[in-house]
Design a protein around this motif. Structure first.
Motif, short mmCIF file in Angstrom:
data_model
loop_
_atom_site.label_atom_id
_atom_site.label_comp_id
_atom_site.label_asym_id
_atom_site.label_seq_id
_atom_site.Cartn_x
_atom_site.Cartn_y
_atom_site.Cartn_z
N PRO A 232 0.91 -1.42 0.21
CA PRO A 232 0.11 0.28 -0.08
C PRO A 232 0.50 1.31 0.23
O PRO A 232 2.03 1.37 0.76
CB PRO A 232 -0.78 0.12 1.28
CG PRO A 232 -0.60 -1.46 2.01
CD PRO A 232 0.86 -2.25 1.18
N ALA A 233 0.39 2.55 -1.24
CA ALA A 233 1.43 3.45 -1.12
C ALA A 233 0.46 4.39 -0.08
O ALA A 233 1.50 5.18 0.75
CB ALA A 233 1.36 3.96 -3.04
N LEU A 234 -0.75 3.94 0.08
CA LEU A 234 -1.57 5.21 1.26
C LEU A 234 -1.85 4.32 2.53
O LEU A 234 -2.55 3.38 2.33
CB LEU A 234 -2.16 5.41 0.49
CG LEU A 234 -2.21 6.40 -0.50
CD1 LEU A 234 -3.83 6.62 -1.36
CD2 LEU A 234 -1.33 7.61 -0.38
N ALA A 235 -0.22 4.41 3.50
CA ALA A 235 -0.19 3.25 4.38
C ALA A 235 -0.86 3.67 5.24
O ALA A 235 -0.10 4.33 6.74
CB ALA A 235 1.15 3.09 4.58
N MET B 117 2.15 7.04 7.28
CA MET B 117 1.84 7.57 5.53
C MET B 117 2.95 7.83 4.96
O MET B 117 3.27 8.45 3.99
CB MET B 117 1.15 8.38 5.91
CG MET B 117 -0.48 7.98 6.05
SD MET B 117 -0.75 7.19 4.88
CE MET B 117 -1.76 8.41 3.42
N THR B 124 6.75 4.44 -1.49
CA THR B 124 6.39 4.45 -3.30
C THR B 124 7.63 5.21 -4.21
O THR B 124 7.27 5.24 -5.45
CB THR B 124 5.19 5.23 -3.27
OG1 THR B 124 3.82 4.49 -2.27
CG2 THR B 124 4.87 5.70 -4.26
#
Lengths: 395, 395
Positions: A232-235, B117, B124
């Motif tokens: 997940p990039a948006l963690a 985040m 990313t």
């Protein structure tokens, strides 16, 4: 089940609503449910409602209900955020899955926000990614071995043209690309077999055919066999395996929940949950048949009554989603004049008059009545009235 | 203005609510407003409401109201999404502003989702970024010239400890780092002078002290002089200069609106808008004074009545936000026992009992009554009841 189910919706008596492809109307139960969530759950239970009203599991419950409508298994759909955010998540995950490739293939009929989000991600990652956008009908020829991800909106928002989900996905997989479907104009509109397509990701919104209300949460599907390898990039904390352990390091949930991000929009998710009640006994193949009947009736009526309007959607039903578009040079003004007379469709630049057919709350009588009013507007050139020429902020 | 303004809130009579720092209670006007938006705007106006009810400008209207409460000018705050998403946006923009640096400095007291985040963004971008998290009190010593962004939560969610916004920001700027403040526990709790601090970005949520409801939208501030050079990572259509022109390429709005992403959550934004009415005639310095009085009263009462609880917040008021935390080995069970008796605070792992003081709807009588009930729970060891030992999903 019999269609339509008009009694479940609160549509003004003086309106024929052909814009459910943009914002679905108010399901009667949604309003009641919102009141309960606000006054009883939030008002009485306060913070306790995360447990007592099980708000914490709400995103998954709603995701499971959407899964059924898009041909996906239970547990494979996460809800929350906006469709734009979900596009970003899917695309960023695809980049990680194909680290050696640098091309995103979409098409120029894709909804702009999908292309914008891709551009934003490309710029963030800053590794020389390229976004290719051929014409929709040429996409198959552009699926080449340098493509990391094929990202397409299944039903074109302007023309209503359908991509062949199975065929495109197979071609993507044949060259080793990851397949991402945007189902914004498909979920609740056409039968879908996401599992059967074997696509890696799908995303969608719920304020169109699913009637979740303005700004309703979006959804994302990940193919169950690969969810544990999705990075997940948006963690966000709600995608963590143990959100309330407050660990210093991100550890993604071992399920589709890893595609959740922040605190869920409980009120809007609850409204969506109530809106989904309308689908409980609905078979998507019945919806599809009724939608094609309504669309074909509308095309025939409009072509007979308003020859100046040119069909901008595929003529064959099986190539079309649940909307019909006509191109007309004065489409913006004509749509305003039509809306003024109770027939609500919408306009998409540069010249598209768009009409959505939603068998949950429309029947043939509505469609014929709408075509008659459109005829008055066009034949009588009522759209020439100066009041229809000024563009509003949202068109 | 006189405090409290209990008459504006719908709080159950048998509850003393000391958890406004987690989820604010229901403002009476919010429920009415939700009904209007759902039944009149969505129900009657349908898609037309984007214009007729001006939904399209709602995010900015709400942003301007928040701006006033955080010491920021009109037009500098965008609303929508979740706080996690807003953290990502600010941090990604900071990376672009300091392309040659590779360190994010935060602290280990930061709320986990902010750290997660950051980790997601680092992964990313995949360019060797490092996240440093010293103890909160050591942050100043770690602001070095390799730091791209200092990202801190102004009020520590566990201890309530306040960072000195001006001092930390000055130090960050002295080494050329971008400053990002998370105001989750500050907005509506303490007076803020964001403009004066000269910080580049601030983010926050609205479901705590601003009483926007469960999952209410978040906000992001960007310093007005640099907004036109901010590169949005999340380049959604609502941040486009002309969203409805449906252009193929992203072109960011020439204002803070470029930090909007997708379609705004109209219902929850409207509830938040109504909730903000409670702040119309409020001066944050009056709130601060009242909050310190309530907090000091509570500390004195609890230390006298429950010596086994150890203060886990700074003792001096000026070093503390609007919450008071006590460490207690059996804090989880004790909090459950307390909630069962109508005093609602919350628990944060591993041993923190947290109490928020919100002068909008709390007075000294509430605080003393709460301390007395806490004394019963602790002195009587009521928390030993087995029913308080099982952890719920949300703690």
């Amino acid at each position: 089940m019999s269609l339509p189910k008009k009694e479940l919706f609160d549509i003004p008596a003086d309106v024929i609503y052909l814009d459910g492809n943009s914002l679905g109307p108010l399901p009667k139960g949604a309003s009641t449910r919102a009141g309960e969530v606000i006054e009883k759950e939030w008002g009485r239970e306060l913070i306790r409602a995360w447990n007592t009203a099980d708000w914490i599991a709400l995103p998954k419950r709603v995701g499971d209900r959407i899964a059924r409508l898009i041909g996906a298994p239970e547990g494979s759909v996460a809800t929350g955020d906006t469709l734009s955010i979900k596009v970003y998540q899917a695309l960023a995950a695809a980049f990680k899955m194909r680290p050696e490739r640098r091309v995103i293939l979409s098409d120029r009929g894709n909804f702009p926000t999908d292309l914008y989000m891709a551009q934003g991600l490309m710029s963030t990652v800053d590794k020389g990614y390229e976004l290719r956008t051929p014409a929709p009908e040429d996409v198959m020829d552009h699926i080449s071995e340098d493509v990391a991800a094929v990202m397409l909106t299944h039903v074109d928002y302007r023309s209503g043209r359908l991509h062949d989900m199975k065929e495109v996905t197979e071609r993507a997989h044949a060259v080793g690309a990851v397949m991402i479907w945007d189902l914004a104009h498909s979920a609740g509109a056409v039968p879908l077999d996401l599992s059967g397509s074997k696509a890696e990701f799908a995303v969608g919104c719920t304020y169109k055919y699913l009637n979740g209300g303005p700004g309703a949460p979006a959804f994302i599907y990940a193919r169950p066999d690969l969810i544990e390898s999705v990075e997940p990039a948006l963690a966000g904390w709600m995608g963590h395996e143990a959100p309330f352990a407050m660990e210093p390091d991100y550890r993604p949930a071992m399920s589709t929940e890893r595609l959740r991000v922040g605190t869920p929009p409980v009120v809007q998710l609850s409204i969506l949950d109530a809106a989904l009640d309308a689908w409980n006994d609905v078979d998507m193949s019945d919806i599809r048949k009724a939608s094609l009947d309504l669309s074909e009736c509308f095309i025939a009526e409009v072509e007979r009554r308003c020859p100046v309007l040119k069909l901008a959607s595929p003529r064959e039903g099986e190539l079309r989603g649940s909307q019909v578009s006509f191109a007309f040079e004065h489409g913006y003004a004509a749509m305003q004049a039509l809306i003024d007379r109770g027939v609500i469709g919408d306009f998409r630049a540069p010249d598209i008059m768009r009409f959505g057919f939603t068998p949950l709350y429309l029947d043939e009588e509505d469609v014929i009545a709408a075509a008659k009013i459109l005829e008055k507007v066009i034949a009588g050139e009522l759209w020439r009235d100066p009041k229809y020429q000024t563009k509003s902020r949202v068109t």
